[in-house]
Write an enzyme that holds these catalytic residues in place. Sequence first.
Site, PDB file in Angstrom:
ATOM      1  N   LYS A   1       0.782  -1.294   0.001  1.00  0.00           N
ATOM      2  CA  LYS A   1       0.192  -0.094  -0.206  1.00  0.00           C
ATOM      3  C   LYS A   1       0.792   1.408   0.005  1.00  0.00           C
ATOM      4  O   LYS A   1       0.273   2.431  -0.336  1.00  0.00           O
ATOM      5  CB  LYS A   1      -0.870  -0.162   1.210  1.00  0.00           C
ATOM      6  N   ASP A   2       2.043   1.130   0.330  1.00  0.00           N
ATOM      7  CA  ASP A   2       3.153   2.353   0.260  1.00  0.00           C
ATOM      8  C   ASP A   2       3.758   2.681  -0.951  1.00  0.00           C
ATOM      9  O   ASP A   2       4.434   3.785  -1.202  1.00  0.00           O
ATOM     10  CB  ASP A   2       4.334   2.159   1.428  1.00  0.00           C
TER      11      ASP A   2
ATOM     12  N   ARG B   1      -8.263   8.561   2.982  1.00  0.00           N
ATOM     13  CA  ARG B   1      -9.109   7.334   2.664  1.00  0.00           C
ATOM     14  C   ARG B   1      -9.984   6.935   4.083  1.00  0.00           C
ATOM     15  O   ARG B   1     -11.248   7.021   3.845  1.00  0.00           O
ATOM     16  CB  ARG B   1      -8.447   6.380   2.315  1.00  0.00           C
ATOM     17  N   ARG B   2      -9.323   6.891   5.088  1.00  0.00           N
ATOM     18  CA  ARG B   2      -9.900   6.320   6.295  1.00  0.00           C
ATOM     19  C   ARG B   2     -10.857   7.661   6.704  1.00  0.00           C
ATOM     20  O   ARG B   2     -11.989   7.416   7.108  1.00  0.00           O
ATOM     21  CB  ARG B   2      -9.228   6.060   7.626  1.00  0.00           C
TER      22      ARG B   2
ATOM     23  N   ARG C   1       0.614  10.737  12.923  1.00  0.00           N
ATOM     24  CA  ARG C   1       1.603  10.238  12.490  1.00  0.00           C
ATOM     25  C   ARG C   1       2.447   9.381  13.232  1.00  0.00           C
ATOM     26  O   ARG C   1       2.287   9.310  14.457  1.00  0.00           O
ATOM     27  CB  ARG C   1       2.409  11.273  12.014  1.00  0.00           C
TER      28      ARG C   1
ATOM     29  N   ARG D   1       1.933   5.570  17.672  1.00  0.00           N
ATOM     30  CA  ARG D   1       0.471   5.834  17.520  1.00  0.00           C
ATOM     31  C   ARG D   1      -0.356   5.106  18.644  1.00  0.00           C
ATOM     32  O   ARG D   1      -1.186   5.780  19.184  1.00  0.00           O
ATOM     33  CB  ARG D   1       0.030   5.327  16.113  1.00  0.00           C
TER      34      ARG D   1
END
Length: 311
Positions: free
Chosen positions: A83-84, A131-132, A149, A155
Site C-alpha cells: 500500500k506504500d 481514505r479513512r 503520524r 500511535r
Amino acid sequence: MNSDTITIGTRASKLALWQAEYVAAEIEKQHPAVRVELRKMTTKGDRILDAPLAKIGGKGLFTKELEQAMLAGEIDLAVHSLKDMPTEVPAGLVIGAITERLDAGDAFVSVHYRSMEELPQGARVGTSSLRRRAQLLAVRPDLTILDLRGNVNTRLAKLDAGEFDAIVLAAAGLKRLGLGDRIRTILPQAMILPAVGQGALAIECRADDMQVLGLIDFLRDPQMTAAAAAERAFLRRVEGGCQIPVGVYAEVGEGNMLHVEAMIASIDGMRVCRSRSMGAVDAAEKIGVALAEELLDAGGRDILKEIGITA
C-alpha cells in the site's frame, strides 16, 4: 547480488524490520546456500513526522531512498508494504513478488470503546489517511478526525496517553507485530474499503537481476498478484496518491473470477462514489481501469476537480 549474499534494504521501524526479516528468513529457508543481510535506511516519510502525508508528497515517501540504493547497486531488493508503493515503479526496477495478503482490513483500536458505534458524539479519532477520514465521516459526520503520524508503537502510545478516543490502523501491521490483541474490531468493508494492496508485501528489485528474481519467485502469490493488478490499475487511472480518498479491494472468488469494489470520496465524506465489478483474472488491469472510469463518470471526476486533480 554478491556471490551467495543478498542485501535487503529496509526502513528501521519495527514493522518494516519485521517485514524484511520475514522475507529474509523465508529466502534462507527456501535457499539454504544463500545468506541474507539487512541494511537499515531512512526515508523522507520517516524523517517528516509533523505534517500529514498528503501535504508532503503522498506515495513514494517510504520507497524512494530504497529504490535509489537499488539502482546504485547498494542493495539487492527492498520489502515494502504494497500500500506504500506508487503505482509507477522507476525504470530499471520491478516488483518481483507480491506475497499472500494477511488481512486487508482497517482495525478499530480504542482503550475505552469496543466499536465505532460506541464512540460518543464528537469523539476524537486519529488517522493519517484521507481514505479513512472520508469513509469514517461518511458514516459518522459528528466525529473529530485528527491527524496521527508515527510508527505503530508511537500511535498506540498516543492513544494510551489519552490524546484520542480511538485510532484506526491497518490490521495486518498490528498482527505482524504481535499486537493483534489491541484490535477491538475490524471495520467492515461496507463501512471502509482498504487502501490498494493493504495487507500484502511487495518485494522490489532490479528488473535485470535474473538471479534475485529467480530466488524470490516462490514468494509470489498468484491470487494476490491478480488482485493487486486490478487495484493498482484502478488507482493509476484516478491519479490516486495519498492526496485523495480512494479505497479499493479485489479478491479471486469461485470460478477463478476476480471481484473488485472501489470508491472515490470527498475529503469531508459527504459524497461517496462506490461500485463493484467482476471478470476473468487475466483481465485484472482492464477491470480496474473500467471500474475507475465508471466511478469518475458517476461523480468522481467532480470530486477530484475540487481537490485540484484532473482525471
